[in-house]
Design an enzyme around this catalytic site. Structure first.
Site, short mmCIF file in Angstrom:
data_model
loop_
_atom_site.label_atom_id
_atom_site.label_comp_id
_atom_site.label_asym_id
_atom_site.label_seq_id
_atom_site.Cartn_x
_atom_site.Cartn_y
_atom_site.Cartn_z
N LYS A 158 0.82 -1.21 0.00
CA LYS A 158 0.00 0.00 0.00
C LYS A 158 0.86 1.27 0.00
O LYS A 158 0.41 2.32 -0.43
CB LYS A 158 -0.92 0.04 1.22
CG LYS A 158 -1.75 -1.22 1.49
CD LYS A 158 -2.82 -1.45 0.45
CE LYS A 158 -3.92 -2.39 0.91
NZ LYS A 158 -3.52 -3.78 1.15
C1 LIG Z 1 -4.23 -4.96 0.81
C2 LIG Z 1 -3.42 -6.18 0.74
C3 LIG Z 1 -3.72 -7.23 -0.16
C4 LIG Z 1 -4.95 -7.18 -1.05
O1 LIG Z 1 -4.84 -6.21 -2.04
P1 LIG Z 1 -6.17 -5.65 -2.76
O2 LIG Z 1 -5.72 -4.55 -3.62
O3 LIG Z 1 -7.07 -5.21 -1.65
O4 LIG Z 1 -6.75 -6.80 -3.51
C5 LIG Z 1 -2.87 -8.32 -0.21
N1 LIG Z 1 -1.80 -8.41 0.60
C6 LIG Z 1 -1.48 -7.45 1.48
C7 LIG Z 1 -0.30 -7.64 2.35
C8 LIG Z 1 -2.27 -6.31 1.58
O5 LIG Z 1 -1.94 -5.35 2.46
#
Ligand SMILES: *Cc1c(COP(=O)(O)O)cnc(C)c1O
Length: 494
Positions: free
Chosen positions: A109
């Site tokens: 993120k």
């Molecule tokens: C948010 C997240 C995901 C999922 O990603 P999306 O874009 O919500 O599908 C997978 N792994 C981790 C570690 C995350 O923080």
């Protein structure tokens, strides 16, 4: 480039407006009307991450000047990241892992959220918006901390993060409740991520609430991947990793490859889909789910059915039943027919399911992975390659092995690695045979570090000594009042 609501294609806004609003007033998601193309991949060969980001994002953010965009990218991708390249592509056996967790909070993120505040500032300027911004964010664990880190002490912005009280890892929780900064607010919600996300979406469409905030000089925005400004920067690392493999002579330019993406809210894999629509040579996108198998069922049956219980797993950021960004895929599959998309979403609300008439794009494959398979995957890859995967990445890896078994497809494949294993130390440690019995989080971290000979990221280690600053708890029903109280206090609410 114009953006339209997935529920009303006649409602169109600029990139700046889409980023500021986060969600359309009709509950739809702002989506680019057309996907721009990059046909000349050669031109990317000489670019570093930031240059590539500029090239790609300028196609989407057409109302932000090239100079301003460059400045935003330079501010976002600096030494907050522990790798100069921002993301790493590493070879493990025949596979490549695209490591997206070298940012300040050790989850993917960070890549998009480091840029979002700078885009938001430009958007404020472009639209002549004078109100302050209040960012409402629901988190399944990683978005919350990444958003808090990126918006801390940004002028004229308050950020409120709602996390499911029992649905995040101990480290994820600690990262959030120790957050400093007078404009940051962290609230535990009784319930799961879906409750938090639905609560936030409801607030963003609550006219009376919006008016009340307006009178106090605020407008609402979002740092979730429902915000197109959060989604677009994620396209960049698909191009970047592809070009990186070309430069490492692992693939030829224009050769098709596969990506496996651990999926929750469907943002990351949707960015990969947009990359493929833009012209990145992608053969298959493998959507990896944990035991919450709503997406893998969807790809296998064409029916999205949320009539099921959410299961708490060791990959909490994927413990999601209502994956918001699927709505953008529907809009695409429905050939930009927003009435049909709205009907699908109304069906979901009314009956808890909808069935698509149109076929889903062939590029997608989908698998659901059990908790036991996740454990085995972490163990196996560590044993064979001395490579440590976090549980989310392990779900993706295991989905790849299932895909391989099913298809025998030997196309070069990239596993998208979304978090540092040290964020999920308990599951990772126990999977590779370290006893976690009677040990606290930090003892387990030490043990994991010693056994694997890898350092604990400093900012995770330092959580141990940081004061807990956020203790507010809310229910789905009291989220609105909690936000009002926070703003009325005008300072941190603890
Ligand atoms: C948010 C997240 C995901 C999922 O990603 P999306 O874009 O919500 O599908 C997978 N792994 C981790 C570690 C995350 O923080």
């Amino acid at each position: 480039m114009k953006y339209v609501s997935t529920r009303n294609k006649d409602y169109s806004v600029s990139a700046s407006e889409a980023i500021l609003k986060g969600l359309a007033e009709d509950g739809g998601l702002f989506t680019p009307v057309t996907i721009p193309k990059i046909t000349d991949l050669e031109s990317l060969l000489s670019m570093d991450y930031k240059q590539m980001a500029h090239q790609i994002l300028s196609l989407y953010l057409s109302d932000i000047s090239k100079q301003a965009l460059k400045q935003a990218i330079d501010l976002a991708y600096d030494n907050k990241f522990t790798t100069n390249e921002i993301v790493n592509v590493v070879e493990v056996g025949d596979l490549a892992f695209l490591e997206l967790f070298h940012g300040p909070t050790f989850a993917f993120k960070d890549v998009a959220l480091s840029l979002l505040p700078h885009l938001l500032k430009q958007a404020l300027k472009n639209t002549n918006e004078k109100r302050k911004i209040i960012i409402l964010t629901a988190t399944s664990g990683d978005t919350g901390k990444a958003a808090l880190e990126s918006f801390v002490d940004v002028n004229d912005v308050d950020i409120v993060v709602f996390y499911p009280k029992e649905g995040v890892s101990q480290i994820q929780k600690r990262q959030m409740i120790t957050q400093v900064g007078s404009n940051t607010h962290v609230i535990g919600v009784k319930g799961n991520f879906d409750d938090a996300q639905q609560g936030v979406k409801a607030l963003m469409n609550d006219e009376q609430f919006i008016e009340q905030l307006n009178q106090q000089g605020y407008m609402i925005s979002s740092a979730n991947s429902i915000n197109i400004g959060r989604l677009l920067p994620q396209i960049v690392y698909y191009f970047y990793s592809y070009i990186n493999l070309v430069k490492q002579h692992k693939i030829n330019l224009y050769e098709k490859i596969n990506y496996v993406v651990p999926t929750g809210n469907f943002g990351n894999i949707l960015a990969a889909f947009y990359a493929s629509e833009m012209g990145l040579p992608i053969s298959k996108l493998v959507c990896a789910s944990n035991e919450n198998n709503v997406l893998s069922d969807f790809f296998h049956t064409n029916t999205y059915n949320i009539n099921r219980k959410l299961i708490v797993t060791s990959s909490p950021s994927m413990d999601i039943i209502v994956s918001s960004n699927v709505e953008r895929l529907l809009f695409y599959v429905n050939k930009n027919n927003s009435e049909l998309t709205k009907k699908n979403m109304d069906d979901l609300k009314l009956h808890g399911k909808y069935t698509l008439k149109e076929k889903l794009p062939k590029v997608f494959e989908a698998f659901s992975i059990s908790e036991e398979e996740t454990t085995q995957a972490i163990k196996e890859v560590y044993k064979e390659h001395h490579y440590l995967m976090d549980p989310h990445t392990a779900v993706a890896y295991k989905a790849y092995t299932k895909y391989l078994e099913k298809t025998k497809d030997t196309t070069k494949t990239v596993v998208v690695s979304t978090a540092s294993p040290f964020k999920f130390q308990e599951k990772v440690a126990s999977s590779i045979g370290i006893s976690t019995h009677n040990k606290d989080d930090f003892q387990v971290l030490e043990e994991l570090s010693k056994t694997t000979n890898q350092p604990i990221p400093h900012s995770i280690l330092s959580l141990k000594d940081q004061a807990i600053l956020h203790t507010l708890i809310s229910t789905k029903e009291t989220m609105k009042q909690t936000v009002i109280d926070i703003l009325e206090k005008g300072k941190k609410h603890d």
